[in-house]
Design an enzyme around this catalytic site. Structure first.
Site, mmCIF file in Angstrom:
data_model
loop_
_atom_site.group_PDB
_atom_site.id
_atom_site.type_symbol
_atom_site.label_atom_id
_atom_site.label_comp_id
_atom_site.label_asym_id
_atom_site.label_seq_id
_atom_site.Cartn_x
_atom_site.Cartn_y
_atom_site.Cartn_z
ATOM 1 N N LYS A 1 -0.513 -12.444 -3.603
ATOM 2 C CA LYS A 1 -1.961 -13.105 -4.005
ATOM 3 C C LYS A 1 -1.856 -14.106 -4.970
ATOM 4 O O LYS A 1 -1.656 -15.228 -4.561
ATOM 5 C CB LYS A 1 -2.671 -11.597 -4.799
ATOM 6 C CG LYS A 1 -3.078 -10.537 -3.599
ATOM 7 C CD LYS A 1 -2.104 -9.626 -3.341
ATOM 8 C CE LYS A 1 -2.821 -8.447 -2.616
ATOM 9 N NZ LYS A 1 -1.559 -7.529 -2.260
ATOM 10 N N ASP B 1 -2.081 -4.162 -13.492
ATOM 11 C CA ASP B 1 -1.580 -4.657 -12.293
ATOM 12 C C ASP B 1 -2.263 -5.859 -12.098
ATOM 13 O O ASP B 1 -3.623 -6.156 -12.252
ATOM 14 C CB ASP B 1 -2.433 -3.434 -11.425
ATOM 15 C CG ASP B 1 -2.461 -4.207 -9.995
ATOM 16 O OD1 ASP B 1 -2.035 -5.229 -9.518
ATOM 17 O OD2 ASP B 1 -2.825 -3.436 -9.153
ATOM 18 N N TYR C 1 24.470 -13.039 -3.196
ATOM 19 C CA TYR C 1 24.048 -11.691 -3.262
ATOM 20 C C TYR C 1 23.671 -11.475 -4.686
ATOM 21 O O TYR C 1 22.955 -10.519 -4.897
ATOM 22 C CB TYR C 1 25.240 -10.897 -2.877
ATOM 23 C CG TYR C 1 24.803 -9.477 -2.712
ATOM 24 C CD1 TYR C 1 24.077 -9.037 -1.595
ATOM 25 C CD2 TYR C 1 25.000 -8.305 -3.778
ATOM 26 C CE1 TYR C 1 23.550 -7.649 -1.703
ATOM 27 C CE2 TYR C 1 24.510 -7.095 -3.715
ATOM 28 C CZ TYR C 1 23.850 -6.759 -2.527
ATOM 29 O OH TYR C 1 23.240 -5.432 -2.642
ATOM 30 N N PHE D 1 -5.883 4.405 6.125
ATOM 31 C CA PHE D 1 -6.782 3.315 6.775
ATOM 32 C C PHE D 1 -5.572 2.624 7.434
ATOM 33 O O PHE D 1 -6.269 1.566 8.361
ATOM 34 C CB PHE D 1 -7.227 2.591 5.558
ATOM 35 C CG PHE D 1 -6.656 2.308 4.411
ATOM 36 C CD1 PHE D 1 -6.132 3.133 3.570
ATOM 37 C CD2 PHE D 1 -5.735 0.951 4.459
ATOM 38 C CE1 PHE D 1 -5.089 2.820 2.634
ATOM 39 C CE2 PHE D 1 -4.659 0.600 3.574
ATOM 40 C CZ PHE D 1 -4.381 1.483 2.389
ATOM 41 N N ARG E 1 -13.271 -0.756 3.029
ATOM 42 C CA ARG E 1 -12.875 -0.194 1.943
ATOM 43 C C ARG E 1 -13.922 0.814 1.346
ATOM 44 O O ARG E 1 -14.823 0.513 0.592
ATOM 45 C CB ARG E 1 -12.855 -1.490 0.781
ATOM 46 C CG ARG E 1 -11.719 -2.611 1.231
ATOM 47 C CD ARG E 1 -10.126 -2.221 0.327
ATOM 48 N NE ARG E 1 -9.655 -1.338 1.172
ATOM 49 C CZ ARG E 1 -8.074 -1.404 1.062
ATOM 50 N NH1 ARG E 1 -7.714 -2.260 0.422
ATOM 51 N NH2 ARG E 1 -7.430 -0.580 1.699
ATOM 52 N N PHE F 1 -6.388 1.756 -6.875
ATOM 53 C CA PHE F 1 -5.999 0.968 -5.758
ATOM 54 C C PHE F 1 -5.195 1.946 -4.909
ATOM 55 O O PHE F 1 -4.558 2.545 -5.416
ATOM 56 C CB PHE F 1 -5.252 -0.510 -5.951
ATOM 57 C CG PHE F 1 -4.980 -1.152 -4.912
ATOM 58 C CD1 PHE F 1 -6.030 -1.561 -3.877
ATOM 59 C CD2 PHE F 1 -3.795 -1.236 -4.233
ATOM 60 C CE1 PHE F 1 -5.743 -2.353 -2.913
ATOM 61 C CE2 PHE F 1 -3.431 -1.715 -3.007
ATOM 62 C CZ PHE F 1 -4.533 -2.354 -2.189
ATOM 63 N N THR F 2 -5.298 1.668 -3.648
ATOM 64 C CA THR F 2 -4.683 2.312 -2.747
ATOM 65 C C THR F 2 -3.070 2.679 -2.904
ATOM 66 O O THR F 2 -2.622 3.994 -3.175
ATOM 67 C CB THR F 2 -4.718 2.149 -1.249
ATOM 68 O OG1 THR F 2 -4.303 0.695 -1.052
ATOM 69 C CG2 THR F 2 -6.202 2.014 -0.818
HETATM 70 O O1 PLI Z 1 0.476 -5.394 -0.925
HETATM 71 P P1 PLI Z 1 1.539 -5.364 -2.180
HETATM 72 O O2 PLI Z 1 2.376 -4.118 -2.031
HETATM 73 O O3 PLI Z 1 2.036 -6.512 -2.415
HETATM 74 O O4 PLI Z 1 0.604 -4.968 -3.597
HETATM 75 C C1 PLI Z 1 -0.002 -3.717 -3.659
HETATM 76 C C2 PLI Z 1 -1.474 -3.878 -4.351
HETATM 77 C C3 PLI Z 1 -1.654 -3.710 -5.651
HETATM 78 N N1 PLI Z 1 -2.578 -3.901 -6.504
HETATM 79 C C4 PLI Z 1 -3.677 -4.413 -5.935
HETATM 80 C C5 PLI Z 1 -4.959 -4.777 -6.901
HETATM 81 C C6 PLI Z 1 -3.715 -5.093 -4.668
HETATM 82 O O5 PLI Z 1 -4.949 -5.552 -4.313
HETATM 83 C C7 PLI Z 1 -2.555 -4.670 -3.792
HETATM 84 C C8 PLI Z 1 -2.506 -5.018 -2.564
HETATM 85 N N2 PLI Z 1 -3.548 -5.370 -2.114
HETATM 86 C C9 PLI Z 1 -3.774 -5.641 -0.743
HETATM 87 C C10 PLI Z 1 -2.622 -5.495 0.434
HETATM 88 C C11 PLI Z 1 -5.157 -6.050 -0.050
HETATM 89 O O6 PLI Z 1 -5.326 -6.137 1.025
HETATM 90 O O7 PLI Z 1 -5.934 -6.188 -0.922
#
Ligand code: PLI
Length: 456
Positions: A258, A215, A72, A448, A382, A124-125
């Site tokens: 990513k 970011d 933990y 979306f 998008r 970004f969203t």
């Molecule tokens: O999906 P998260 O919570 O791990 O990360 C959010 C996020 C933050 N910044 C940017 C530039 C992104 O592209 C992003 C997440 N992107 C997704 C889910 C995508 O499909 O592009």
């Protein structure tokens, strides 16, 4: 002469995918309310919805997962992750989170006060959601060229310093908690930011006493573009480039799903000790102990290993050039796409693909739905649906109305890219037959993900 690099890996485990009939897909898209997010993954042949969490992990990462320390508190995998972030990104403090938006939540709560303005190189969203949920107002300071899908620019994600200066003049530096600098810029088409621009933004920030948070979600891909396109970087390693990029920031939020090559995880990294203490106070509320955030020990182990694999040049070269291969095939056939091709995806320009559809009949959503029905290829809107509504409840009308063909890392081959290209080209040939959509359900935020539609 070979112009696209071959796969720098061989395949040890395979995951069969299902070929569906057009009749099955027609049924599925109606069931999913014409929203590709709501399609069952088993009904998809080639899944280009996102590059987020869809990575194929390496044998070394799977091996690391077996070494998970699920204590933990004080898991050894946290220290591995902390070391990897310190070494590759160069920040002092690391707070693990369940994914990128967990880090955005914490950063926004610490930094933003009602009435603040947060400048960023395109929104970004989830990032904008957290900024606004904490009373901030997002201000787009990306260069104008980023909003033009046809304009060729090597660093279309750059910040326009004049826009930044105008904001500081209008609202004052005290109302700007930080500059949010995304590398690369997802919604502009995966477009990179130049090192020179990062340096200039840093000089500007120092002059006005502003902080910069990156970011860094796709910062490795950004580093690849700097190496290929910016004078003075051809002989630098990806790690050296990433370190320099991050040296111009006070910290970063990261979606490990990513560029850290994992299926789940993220982090907030910082240099300032007081901010780190505040982040630790919040992470225990929203994510978990500061030594695991929202992650299992094994997931931190996989991410630590993934960070090192992500800066390996042969991996990165194949990854970005495979995306370019798909873009080149579509461009050669005259399909309208965002140029130059970005780091993680090829973006179809739905306004030019379906010029007979008004933006409030959702051309990109429509195109994504039709591409799925035609071919079993899943993509993502998008455009106007992702942009959401403004404070008055009206649609935001973004200039870019795009369908993203997002390439997961290390998952698909060039043959898969050919299937996708052929499907898009075939659909383009009969584009005149495509009708628009209207809402049957719309959530109040991040619509979306869950919206439902019917054909007009
Ligand atoms: O999906 P998260 O919570 O791990 O990360 C959010 C996020 C933050 N910044 C940017 C530039 C992104 O592209 C992003 C997440 N992107 C997704 C889910 C995508 O499909 O592009």
């Amino acid at each position: 002469m070979r112009t696209y690099p071959p796969e720098p890996f061989r395949i040890k485990v395979v995951e069969p995918v299902k070929m569906t009939s057009q009749a099955e897909r027609e049924e599925e898209i109606v069931r999913a309310g014409y929203n590709t997010f709501l399609i069952q993954s088993e009904q998809v042949y080639i899944d280009l919805l996102t590059d987020s969490g869809t990575t194929a992990m390496s044998d070394a990462q799977w091996g690391a997962m077996m070494m998970g320390d699920e204590a933990y508190a004080g898991s050894k995998n946290f220290y591995q992750l902390e070391r990897a972030v310190q070494e590759v990104y160069g920040f002092k403090y690391v707070v693990p989170t369940h994914q990128g938006r967990g880090a955005e939540n914490i950063l926004s709560r610490i930094m933003i006060r009602p009435g603040d303005y947060v400048p960023g190189n395109m929104y970004f969203t989830t990032t904008r959601y957290h900024q606004e949920a904490n009373g901030g107002k997002f201000v787009d300071v990306v260069i104008d060229e980023a909003h033009d899908s046809e304009y060729i620019h090597p660093f279309k994600g750059n910040i326009d310093l004049k826009k930044l200066e105008k904001l500081v003049d209008e609202v004052g530096a005290a109302k700007i908690p930080y500059i949010c600098l995304a590398t690369t810029v997802n919604l502009a088409g995966g477009q990179p930011v130049s090192m020179q621009n990062m340096r200039e933004v840093k000089e500007f920030a120092v002059k006005h006493g502003l902080k910069i948070f990156q970011d860094a979600t796709r910062c490795m891909e950004n580093a690849y573009f700097i190496k290929k396109r910016e004078a003075g970087y051809a002989n630098k390693t990806i790690k050296e480039i990433v370190r320099e990029m991050m040296s111009y920031a006070d910290g970063c939020t990261m979606s490990g799903k990513k560029d850290c090559l994992v299926n789940i995880g993220g982090f907030l990294a910082l240099n300032d000790h007081d901010l780190y203490v505040k982040a630790c106070e919040l992470v225990v509320v929203f994510e978990g102990m500061p030594s695991y955030g929202g992650m299992a020990g094994r997931d931190m182990a996989a991410m630590a290993q993934g960070i090192y694999e992500a800066i390996d040049y042969p991996y990165l070269e194949h990854r970005v050039e495979q995306v370019r291969y798909l873009g080149d095939r579509l461009a050669a056939a005259g399909v309208p796409i965002v140029l130059p091709v970005g780091g993680h995806a090829v973006y179809l320009d739905a306004k030019r693909f379906l010029p007979h559809l008004a933006q409030d009949t959702f051309p990109a959503q429509t195109l994504a739905a039709h591409l799925y029905v035609e071919s079993g290829v899943r993509s993502m809107e998008r455009g106007i649906i992702s942009a959401g509504r403004d404070e008055e409840g009206k649609h935001r009308y973004p200039k870019l109305e795009l369908v993203r063909l997002t390439i997961p890392r290390r998952v698909y081959t060039y043959a898969h890219m050919d299937v996708v290209a052929d499907a898009v080209i075939a659909l383009y040939a009969k584009r005149d037959t495509i009708r628009g959509l209207r809402f049957t359900y719309e959530a109040p935020s991040l619509r979306f993900f869950t919206a439902r539609f019917e054909l007009i």
